[in-house]
Design a protein around this motif. Structure first.
Motif, PDB file in Angstrom:
ATOM      1  N   ASN A 155       0.836  -1.188   0.000  1.00  0.00           N
ATOM      2  CA  ASN A 155       0.000   0.000   0.000  1.00  0.00           C
ATOM      3  C   ASN A 155       0.877   1.246   0.000  1.00  0.00           C
ATOM      4  N   ASP A 163      -0.270  -5.364   1.407  1.00  0.00           N
ATOM      5  CA  ASP A 163      -1.723  -5.278   1.381  1.00  0.00           C
ATOM      6  C   ASP A 163      -2.276  -6.690   1.216  1.00  0.00           C
ATOM      7  N   ALA A 189      -5.515  -7.327  -1.129  1.00  0.00           N
ATOM      8  CA  ALA A 189      -5.226  -7.181  -2.555  1.00  0.00           C
ATOM      9  C   ALA A 189      -4.363  -8.332  -3.049  1.00  0.00           C
ATOM     10  N   THR A 190      -3.401  -8.751  -2.228  1.00  0.00           N
ATOM     11  CA  THR A 190      -2.534  -9.859  -2.639  1.00  0.00           C
ATOM     12  C   THR A 190      -3.354 -11.139  -2.782  1.00  0.00           C
ATOM     13  N   ASP A 228     -10.056  -1.759  -6.370  1.00  0.00           N
ATOM     14  CA  ASP A 228      -9.905  -0.733  -5.336  1.00  0.00           C
ATOM     15  C   ASP A 228      -8.441  -0.445  -5.064  1.00  0.00           C
ATOM     16  N   TYR A 229      -7.652  -1.521  -4.993  1.00  0.00           N
ATOM     17  CA  TYR A 229      -6.231  -1.368  -4.711  1.00  0.00           C
ATOM     18  C   TYR A 229      -5.547  -0.559  -5.813  1.00  0.00           C
ATOM     19  N   ASP A 244      -6.435   3.086  -5.647  1.00  0.00           N
ATOM     20  CA  ASP A 244      -5.682   3.802  -4.615  1.00  0.00           C
ATOM     21  C   ASP A 244      -4.254   4.082  -5.062  1.00  0.00           C
ATOM     22  N   ARG A 245      -3.681   3.151  -5.821  1.00  0.00           N
ATOM     23  CA  ARG A 245      -2.300   3.337  -6.238  1.00  0.00           C
ATOM     24  C   ARG A 245      -2.178   4.333  -7.389  1.00  0.00           C
TER      25      ARG A 245
END
Lengths: 313, 328, 282
Positions: C3, C9, C12-13, C269-270, C273-274
């Motif tokens: 993150n 994270d 997500a992983t 979502d991940y 955010d990135r």
């Protein structure tokens, strides 16, 4: 000089934004010419219309009224070939070096793109030219294969200058090219610009609020106030012996050794500019008729100034 | 001489991030008497804004003071309790930042914002504080102050907003005002007005002023003394007249020589003197003297040892090995 | 995957690994599936999973009414769902990005037309719209891709247009205009590469939505035609059996859909955010 020698000629150009009653006269009846190979500096405070003027010269915005000529031809009447030539002969450098380069393009592509667009040279020759122009602005060869984020603001601005130069244009419009740079980098960029001008015979329109920088590089200086040119003439005359009260105020503010009184008031809103001479509300020498009648640009001590009382100040 | 208002000795500030710890300020020492003015000049990455934030201990996240001493009127700033720090900020040390659009709250009227510090720190009633706010606005030369009390920040020009920020800063009669690039966002004529205002306020209220800027011209107009920062350190400190007219550090000399001048107007063949290269980035500071890669006069110790600040007397200090070599 | 603060994270992983697992199984379906997914065996109908009373080890997850192996059908079903889902997302992305760039960069009339169409499109409920289109064109996997592309391109168009409006004001675009680059060239060389991040993130977020819609269409009998082993189709086939306690025929394909959609959503979502910390896509 004849009209045909003017690279760009503006005739009573007006640019307004917005709708009544909130119309902004960003440029309010400007006439000037930029001759082949000369450097014209344009100074003025924010909102004076200097950047709008630049965008019009670059064909990014059409004038609301008035005529803009390129090599003597009305911009609106250019045929396809002439328009192509105009796009080749007039280039630009902008203020923010972080916005000037496509972050997803290698420097090589950024530099050679103008050549590709104009179908000039083979791929190999284009790369050679990119390399040569990089050397001119003092950057190493390996710059070509890198991306913009790997460079500092000063280096990016050099790349932007190299890109503007690669078509060997006759005129480059530079809108605040050094104001986003560190102090010790500004002089480097100014020198590069002066050297390139000597080498290629390129003309510049150099727009900045840093008067000393403009005075250093320009042959002629135009001073703008609320959309109008208040004084235009040889750099030496305008900088050393300003005729218009606003030019005086501006140059006194730029000279740290001048012990003059601080300027009065703030620039009025360009939506509701003062009647008559726009400057009369801040002018220490204003007389009643300054509010009544707008002064025309006329010859005063070898340059043009728009002040009723320029001689008697 | 009485004890100086502000004493900073060997101050260091570290930034901690994902890339490890980087020293932003290193070995910074300055002294400032009551009512004095010190200009701090530097380029991006020189640490000048970090210094501005470190004095009232308002460093952002990831930044921390890692060494050094700071005294305000003899009191150890590093030992202050949170309550004491709050009182110190605003009431004793006030700050003006570059863009007042960010330091003023957009949805509060100017009158409320100028009056608030007096209510918080001096426990005045809102009514009394409003009256004081009116005086303050008048004091910073704002036209029609009664009307302006009811305005919002966005209704004012940049110059006017910056004056309001000045009024907020002065509302509790601070002893030290730190102004970080207060005029950078302003037009030249407005800049000049604002500097003039600062000087006149200082005469009237007697606060000490630290003026942080990248513009030597601003310092020349405003400050008695000037410190030049480079790569997180002071390279030269002295009276403004001395430093401007007889700069000793090669960086200061280069900076002054590279300024375009109105005198050279319209001469095509003239070139400015330049400092080659570019300012170092925190985290990639060269060893030894941080200026040595750009210095034309570097010699044997420069890339190895960091030069100490050589004291040349009359409050002049220069951090350059040339000073030792010259035997001054 | 890490993150913003450099920490691992976990969600997500896990999501990425699960999607990867499904993708690998789908690709290697002929190798890993124990049976032919369409081969029926009348002698082995409605067998429960191996761990239940009466389960057989040759049919690990049991069999359906026609005696087809549920595990093999799920594995082949992943193939259908993921292929259709990814193809539809790409299709919608291609249409939406092209029209979004055109509307945003050219502005004026083109912008008006395209955005009015987008508004009208988005006013219709996606599923109803998809069913309507499906009823018109008939059942086939290719048609499902086309339908889903046509239904969902508007989301890309709207997002990309917004992005382009700000890109258009960037100096490198103006410099390209000054140099004489054509609008087409500017859109392809300067605008497109700068909106790819945005579209990839949106595509991941959309993958789940598209897979659910495909399953819904198949469930309703207007999507992927039988006897293809699509998850939605399996769900529809199993719904009667569920009433009489044959839970594995619905729960298992349902779980596959749920896990895929959740994973795509978490991963989306991940990535948002990135790549989109300012939250334009929220």
């Amino acid at each position: 000089m004849t009209e045909s020698q003017a690279m760009i000629g503006l005739d009573a150009v007006v640019k307004t934004y917005g709708r009544a009653p909130r119309i902004v006269h960003a440029v309010d009846g400007v006439s000037l010419r930029v001759d082949l190979g000369e450097t014209l500096g344009i100074v003025g405070e924010s909102g004076c219309g200097k950047s709008t003027l630049a965008r019009m010269m670059l064909g990014l915005e059409p004038p609301t009224s008035g005529v803009m000529r390129v090599s003597g031809t009305d911009l609106r009447a250019l045929d396809a070939g002439q328009r192509r030539r105009y796009r080749r002969e007039v280039q630009a450098v902008f203020q923010d070096p972080y916005s000037s380069l496509n972050p997803r393009m290698r420097i090589a592509s950024t530099l050679t793109e103008p050549l590709v667009v104009h179908r000039l040279y083979s791929a190999n020759e284009r790369r050679d030219r990119a390399r040569a122009i990089l050397e001119r602005v003092g950057l190493p060869d390996d710059t070509l294969s890198r991306y913009p984020h790997e460079f500092s603001g000063g280096q990016r601005q050099r790349i932007a200058i190299a890109r503007a130069l690669i078509l060997e244009p006759k005129l480059i419009v530079l809108d605040e090219p050094i104001s986003a740079l560190d102090v010790s980098i500004r002089a480097q960029v100014l020198n590069i610009l002066a050297d390139l001008r000597d080498a290629f015979g390129t003309g510049y329109v150099f727009i900045a609020h840093d008067l000393a920088a403009v005075a250093t590089i320009s042959d002629r200086i135009a001073v703008m106030y609320l959309g109008r040119i208040v004084e235009i003439g040889a750099a030496k005359d305008v900088a050393h012996d300003p005729a218009h009260p606003y030019t005086r105020m501006l140059f006194a503010a730029a000279d740290p050794t001048a012990g003059t009184l601080p300027p009065q008031g703030e620039p009025p809103s360009p939506i509701t500019p003062p009647a008559g001479c726009h400057f009369h509300s801040r002018c220490p020498f204003a007389r009643p008729d300054c509010a009544a009648q707008a002064p025309a640009l006329r010859e005063v001590h070898g340059r043009l100034a728009a002040c009723h009382y320029a001689e008697s100040l | 001489m009485t004890a100086p208002l502000l004493e900073i000795e060997d101050l260091a500030v570290d930034a901690t991030g994902s890339a490890g710890t980087v020293r932003i300020l290193d070995g910074v020492s300055i002294g400032l008497g009551e009512g004095e003015t010190l200009g701090v000049v530097g380029e991006s990455g020189s640490g000048k804004s970090t210094l501005a934030a470190a004095i009232p201990r308002l460093l952002g996240p990831g930044l921390a003071i890692s060494a050094g001493r700071m005294r305000l009127a003899g009191e150890d700033v590093m030992a202050m309790t949170p309550a004491r720090l709050r009182r110190m900020r605003g009431a004793e040390v006030a700050t003006i930042l570059q863009d007042p659009l960010h330091s003023l709250t957009p949805w509060l009227r100017i009158g409320t914002q100028v009056a608030e510090p007096a209510v918080v720190h001096d426990r005045l009633s809102w009514k009394a504080a409003q009256a004081r706010a009116l005086d303050l606005l008048r004091g910073v030369w704002i036209p029609e102050p009664e009307r302006r009390l009811r305005s919002y920040p966005h209704e004012m020009s940049g110059g006017m907003r910056q004056r309001v920020a000045g009024a907020v800063a002065l509302s509790c009669a601070p002893r030290l005002l730190i102004a970080d690039e207060p005029t950078t966002a302003l037009d030249p004529t407005i800049q000049l007005q604002y500097l003039d205002l600062l000087k006149s306020l200082q005469r009237e209220h007697g606060f000490a002023l630290i003026l942080i800027t990248h513009d030597l011209g601003v310092v020349a107009r405003t400050c008695q003394r000037v410190g030049v920062m480079y790569g997180g350190r002071f390279v030269e400190i002295g009276t403004t007249a001395e430093v401007m007219e007889r700069p000793r550090h090669p960086y200061t000399r280069g900076l002054i020589a590279s300024m375009p001048r109105l005198r050279s107007a319209g001469s095509r063949s003239d070139r400015l003197a330049i400092i080659p290269g570019q300012p170092p980035v925190p985290g990639q500071m060269p060893p030894g003297c941080r200026f040595h890669p750009r210095c034309a006069q570097r010699f044997e110790p420069c890339d190895r040892d960091s030069p100490p600040a050589f004291d040349l007397g009359s409050d002049r200090r220069v951090a350059c090995w040339l000073e030792r070599a010259f035997g001054t | 995957m890490r993150n913003r603060f450099g920490e691992l994270d976990l969600a997500a992983t896990a999501a990425a690994l699960l999607l990867l697992l499904f993708a690998v199984l789908a690709m290697l379906a002929p190798l890993v599936a124990p049976h032919d997914p369409t081969a029926s065996s009348l002698s082995a109908r409605l067998l429960p999973p191996v761990w239940s009373e009466g389960g057989q080890s040759t049919y690990l997850l049991g069999t359906d009414q026609l005696g087809r192996d549920v595990l093999s059908r799920l594995i082949y079903g992943a193939r259908v769902s993921l292929t259709v889902g990814v193809a539809a997302v790409l299709m919608a992305g291609a249409i939406g990005t092209a029209l979004g760039i055109t509307a945003g960069y050219l502005g004026g009339f083109a912008d008006q037309i395209i955005m009015r169409v987008v508004d009208a499109w988005m006013a219709m409920p996606s599923l109803v719209f998809a069913i309507f289109l499906a009823a018109m064109v008939g059942q086939s996997a290719i048609n499902v891709v086309l339908i889903l592309g046509l239904v969902y391109w508007t989301r890309y168009a709207r997002l990309v247009r917004g992005e382009v409006l700000s890109l258009r004001e960037r100096d490198f675009v103006k410099l390209a205009v000054v140099t004489g680059a054509s609008s087409l060239r500017i859109m392809v060389r300067h605008i497109l590469p700068n909106v790819v991040n945005t579209t990839v993130v949106l595509a991941t977020l959309m993958l789940g939505v598209v897979i659910v819609t495909e399953a819904s269409l198949s469930f309703l009998g207007v999507g992927v035609p039988p006897p293809n082993p699509a998850w939605g189709l399996m769900l529809a086939d199993g719904k009667q059996a569920m009433m009489v306690g044959k839970w594995w025929l619905t729960v298992l394909p349902g779980a596959c859909i749920l896990l895929t959609v959740m994973s795509a959503s978490i991963l989306g979502d991940y990535m948002r955010d990135r790549f989109d910390p300012k939250g334009k896509m929220r």
